[in-house]
Scaffold this motif. Structure first.
Motif, PDB file in Angstrom:
ATOM      1  N   ARG A  38       0.800  -1.219   0.000  1.00  0.00           N
ATOM      2  CA  ARG A  38       0.000   0.000   0.000  1.00  0.00           C
ATOM      3  C   ARG A  38       0.844   1.287   0.000  1.00  0.00           C
ATOM      4  N   GLY A  39       2.166   1.172   0.101  1.00  0.00           N
ATOM      5  CA  GLY A  39       2.988   2.371   0.147  1.00  0.00           C
ATOM      6  C   GLY A  39       3.326   2.897  -1.235  1.00  0.00           C
ATOM      7  N   PRO A  40       3.973   4.065  -1.298  1.00  0.00           N
ATOM      8  CA  PRO A  40       4.360   4.643  -2.585  1.00  0.00           C
ATOM      9  C   PRO A  40       5.483   3.838  -3.241  1.00  0.00           C
ATOM     10  N   VAL A  41       5.460   3.780  -4.560  1.00  0.00           N
ATOM     11  CA  VAL A  41       6.514   3.084  -5.307  1.00  0.00           C
ATOM     12  C   VAL A  41       6.938   3.951  -6.480  1.00  0.00           C
ATOM     13  N   ALA A  42       8.207   3.799  -6.876  1.00  0.00           N
ATOM     14  CA  ALA A  42       8.720   4.537  -8.033  1.00  0.00           C
ATOM     15  C   ALA A  42       8.571   3.723  -9.310  1.00  0.00           C
ATOM     16  N   ASP A  43       8.558   2.404  -9.169  1.00  0.00           N
ATOM     17  CA  ASP A  43       8.478   1.546 -10.351  1.00  0.00           C
ATOM     18  C   ASP A  43       7.829   0.235  -9.949  1.00  0.00           C
ATOM     19  N   THR A  44       7.048  -0.327 -10.858  1.00  0.00           N
ATOM     20  CA  THR A  44       6.428  -1.632 -10.633  1.00  0.00           C
ATOM     21  C   THR A  44       6.835  -2.573 -11.750  1.00  0.00           C
ATOM     22  N   VAL A  45       7.276  -3.780 -11.358  1.00  0.00           N
ATOM     23  CA  VAL A  45       7.707  -4.799 -12.318  1.00  0.00           C
ATOM     24  C   VAL A  45       6.793  -6.002 -12.164  1.00  0.00           C
ATOM     25  N   ASP A  46       6.025  -6.298 -13.198  1.00  0.00           N
ATOM     26  CA  ASP A  46       5.141  -7.468 -13.205  1.00  0.00           C
ATOM     27  C   ASP A  46       5.954  -8.679 -13.635  1.00  0.00           C
ATOM     28  N   LEU A  47       6.085  -9.683 -12.768  1.00  0.00           N
ATOM     29  CA  LEU A  47       6.906 -10.861 -13.058  1.00  0.00           C
ATOM     30  C   LEU A  47       6.117 -11.990 -13.709  1.00  0.00           C
ATOM     31  N   GLY A  48       4.862 -11.755 -14.025  1.00  0.00           N
ATOM     32  CA  GLY A  48       4.097 -12.710 -14.821  1.00  0.00           C
ATOM     33  C   GLY A  48       3.928 -14.078 -14.204  1.00  0.00           C
ATOM     34  N   GLY A  49       3.844 -14.144 -12.888  1.00  0.00           N
ATOM     35  CA  GLY A  49       3.638 -15.423 -12.211  1.00  0.00           C
ATOM     36  C   GLY A  49       4.898 -16.245 -12.024  1.00  0.00           C
ATOM     37  N   ALA A  50       6.062 -15.669 -12.283  1.00  0.00           N
ATOM     38  CA  ALA A  50       7.319 -16.407 -12.190  1.00  0.00           C
ATOM     39  C   ALA A  50       7.679 -16.720 -10.741  1.00  0.00           C
ATOM     40  N   TYR A  51       8.599 -17.663 -10.590  1.00  0.00           N
ATOM     41  CA  TYR A  51       9.067 -18.102  -9.281  1.00  0.00           C
ATOM     42  C   TYR A  51      10.323 -17.315  -8.920  1.00  0.00           C
ATOM     43  N   VAL A  52      10.397 -16.792  -7.695  1.00  0.00           N
ATOM     44  CA  VAL A  52      11.508 -15.950  -7.264  1.00  0.00           C
ATOM     45  C   VAL A  52      12.236 -16.636  -6.110  1.00  0.00           C
ATOM     46  N   THR A  53      13.551 -16.776  -6.260  1.00  0.00           N
ATOM     47  CA  THR A  53      14.371 -17.384  -5.212  1.00  0.00           C
ATOM     48  C   THR A  53      15.548 -16.459  -4.889  1.00  0.00           C
ATOM     49  N   PRO A  54      16.201 -16.675  -3.754  1.00  0.00           N
ATOM     50  CA  PRO A  54      17.501 -16.030  -3.572  1.00  0.00           C
ATOM     51  C   PRO A  54      18.418 -16.421  -4.737  1.00  0.00           C
ATOM     52  N   ALA A  55      19.262 -15.511  -5.170  1.00  0.00           N
ATOM     53  CA  ALA A  55      20.216 -15.832  -6.228  1.00  0.00           C
ATOM     54  C   ALA A  55      21.268 -16.798  -5.698  1.00  0.00           C
ATOM     55  N   PHE A  56      21.891 -17.514  -6.615  1.00  0.00           N
ATOM     56  CA  PHE A  56      22.906 -18.498  -6.239  1.00  0.00           C
ATOM     57  C   PHE A  56      24.272 -17.841  -6.045  1.00  0.00           C
ATOM     58  N   VAL A  57      25.131 -18.554  -5.313  1.00  0.00           N
ATOM     59  CA  VAL A  57      26.544 -18.219  -5.176  1.00  0.00           C
ATOM     60  C   VAL A  57      27.341 -19.426  -5.656  1.00  0.00           C
ATOM     61  N   ASP A  58      28.247 -19.218  -6.600  1.00  0.00           N
ATOM     62  CA  ASP A  58      29.149 -20.296  -7.033  1.00  0.00           C
ATOM     63  C   ASP A  58      30.443 -20.127  -6.245  1.00  0.00           C
ATOM     64  N   ALA A  59      30.701 -21.045  -5.329  1.00  0.00           N
ATOM     65  CA  ALA A  59      31.777 -20.884  -4.349  1.00  0.00           C
ATOM     66  C   ALA A  59      33.152 -21.301  -4.844  1.00  0.00           C
ATOM     67  N   HIS A  60      33.286 -21.653  -6.119  1.00  0.00           N
ATOM     68  CA  HIS A  60      34.623 -22.007  -6.616  1.00  0.00           C
ATOM     69  C   HIS A  60      34.629 -21.914  -8.135  1.00  0.00           C
ATOM     70  N   VAL A  61      35.269 -20.869  -8.664  1.00  0.00           N
ATOM     71  CA  VAL A  61      35.365 -20.712 -10.122  1.00  0.00           C
ATOM     72  C   VAL A  61      36.759 -20.227 -10.492  1.00  0.00           C
ATOM     73  N   HIS A  62      37.052 -20.376 -11.801  1.00  0.00           N
ATOM     74  CA  HIS A  62      38.243 -19.812 -12.429  1.00  0.00           C
ATOM     75  C   HIS A  62      37.733 -19.076 -13.668  1.00  0.00           C
ATOM     76  N   ALA A  63      37.473 -17.791 -13.497  1.00  0.00           N
ATOM     77  CA  ALA A  63      36.682 -17.051 -14.481  1.00  0.00           C
ATOM     78  C   ALA A  63      37.319 -17.008 -15.861  1.00  0.00           C
ATOM     79  N   THR A  64      38.596 -16.680 -15.941  1.00  0.00           N
ATOM     80  CA  THR A  64      39.210 -16.551 -17.262  1.00  0.00           C
ATOM     81  C   THR A  64      39.256 -17.888 -17.970  1.00  0.00           C
TER      82      THR A  64
END
Length: 486
Positions: A38-64
């Motif tokens: 019910r509060g004020p918002v600057a932007d609204t994003v409709d996710l279309g019924g999608a599932y939202v989770t915490p993002a993952f962390v990959d704990a061991h990579v070699h990027a290059t």
């Protein structure tokens, strides 16, 4: 400036358990969860019924190195020795180094890698570096070896086969130094963008002098903020570099099973002449743990075989005599891989608060009765990667890919942790998901991995059931969108 995400299924305490359908984000934090904002918002994003989770962390990579799979020669799908030689023949250019990765001779009918003579025949004078899937040995053409005279006299030299140990480190360094800054930038950006597209908001870069180099790590840590966060580690004794979390990651106590360089108490089943290679002693390990503990840095080691694990545990016990149990626990030191570990050793590591950075896709790729682990170790293979025991006895787990060794695919990693090839060794779905989210943040000494008021607004949006490899539609890190399907 509040952004309101609506028409969503917000992850609860377990996959599929959700009541909130909307989430408000402001200044990089979750400020509200519920169904009727019910509060004020600057932007609204409709996710279309999608599932939202915490993002993952990959704990061991070699990027290059992982990024070079996109720009170099990807050998992960080769099905035979001749496949590899054909791939090299199609890509070589005179006086330009060819970098490739991913071959695994245990999946080929020949069950052997090419000889140097066979590689030279298709390399046509080009320096060629082709790392094995585990990155602990590599094929090198004569043209590359000739650039590194010390390779022929170092440990791990083979006159006609893959190079391992110090000999491999010599040729890898020469190959790495041939990569231009532009090629390195392209590889790093390709990897980070791919990680973001897989719902990953943070990666732990396990760098070191024999892996990627200080310049490579500095460039990676300086990449812009619209990419996944990079937590840097530098794997070297008595040597630190700016901007890293600790002297940890791939500080090698031993090698890997595939290259027969993991240190074993008993010889390899398929190579009784060797028990692998151990690079550090308990005394060196203890001195490193003490130095890091006393200076507020996170220590850690790459450790795979049972002889290496025994050396690490002995080293931590020696360190405890100097700095005490409480100081070691507070430091939150970590071990990478930790594949061949006993119950007694697990209890010691848990007592000392040592975290386990593990890679479940190792078991998916090489476990089982007929897999590479069984070829190398026989009956000992069934006890590898005891995730359930580690978790039950109090070792905090963080999941990762070790990219480019295995694919950057978080949901596949979660499934592999659950569907372990050894009955009783797998995690529950909830444990595996938490280890790939909260566990990754904890391993880096940070909080994260939950969607609740006051938490970091770091999440991923999916178009399907997480148990069926959904597509990532959006990845947000601290309120900033770093990936979006348009």
């Amino acid at each position: 400036m509040t952004t309101l995400y609506t028409n969503a299924r917000i992850h609860g305490d377990a996959p599929g358990a959700t009541t909130a359908t909307a989430m408000a984000v402001d200044a990089g934090q979750v400020t509200w969860l519920g169904t009727d904002h019910r509060g004020p918002v600057a932007d609204t994003v409709d996710l279309g019924g999608a599932y939202v989770t915490p993002a993952f962390v990959d704990a061991h990579v070699h990027a290059t190195s992982a990024g070079l799979l996109h720009t170099g020669l990807d050998l992960t799908a080769t099905e035979s020795l001749s496949d590899l030689l054909d791939a090299v023949r199609d890509r070589v250019e005179q006086d330009v180094l060819l970098w490739g990765h991913g071959w695994d001779e245990t999946r080929w009918p020949e069950n052997r890698p090419p000889t140097r003579a066979e590689l030279d025949a298709v390399a046509d004078g080009t320096p060629v570096y082709l790392s094995r899937i585990d990155v602990h040995s590599a094929l090198a053409s004569t043209a590359l070896v000739d650039l590194v005279p010390g390779a022929r006299t170092a440990a791990g030299w083979s006159a006609d086969g893959p190079l391992a140990q110090d000999s491999h480190h010599h040729v890898r360094r020469a190959a790495r130094e041939s990569i231009t800054p532009a090629q390195r930038e392209a590889a790093q950006l390709a990897f980070l963008r791919h990680a973001a597209s897989m719902g990953i908001a943070c990666v732990h870069e396990c760098a070191g002098p024999d892996i990627s180099g200080a310049d490579d790590l500095a460039d990676l840590l300086a990449r812009p903020g619209d990419l996944p966060q990079v937590v840097g580690y530098w794997g070297a004794l008595g040597e630190s570099v700016p901007g890293v979390r600790g002297q940890a990651g791939d500080l090698f106590v031993d090698g890997a099973f595939g290259s027969r360089t993991a240190a074993l108490c008993e010889p390899y089943t398929d190579a009784p002449h060797t028990s692998g290679a151990r690079y550090l002693s308990a005394r060196q390990i203890a001195d490193h743990v003490v130095a890091c503990t006393e200076t507020g840095r996170q220590a850690g080691f790459h450790v795979i075989g049972d002889a290496a694990v025994a050396e690490v545990v002995a080293g931590f016990r020696l360190a405890e005599k100097v700095v005490g149990e409480r100081a070691i626990v507070a430091a939150g030191h970590r071990l990478e891989h930790l594949e061949m570990v006993t119950g007694e050793q697990i209890d010691e590591l848990a007592r000392l608060g040592v975290l386990g950075s593990v890679q479940p896709l190792f078991d998916a790729y090489w476990g089982g009765r007929d897999g590479m682990y069984a070829q190398r170790l026989g009956d000992r293979a069934a006890a590898l990667n005891p995730f359930a025991t580690l978790a039950a006895r109090g070792v905090t787990l963080a999941l990762g890919s070790d990219a480019p060794v295995t694919a950057v695919d978080p949901w596949a990693t979660v499934r592999a942790a659950v569907e372990h090839r050894t009955p009783g060794s797998g995690l529950t779905w909830e444990q595996a998901f938490a280890a790939h989210t909260e566990g990754g943040w904890r391993a880096a000494g940070m909080s994260g991995g939950r969607l609740e008021v006051g938490a970091r607004a770091t999440f991923a949006v999916w178009d399907g059931d997480p148990r069926t490899s959904p597509r990532c539609l959006r990845t947000v890190h601290d309120g900033i969108t770093i990936h979006e399907v348009r």
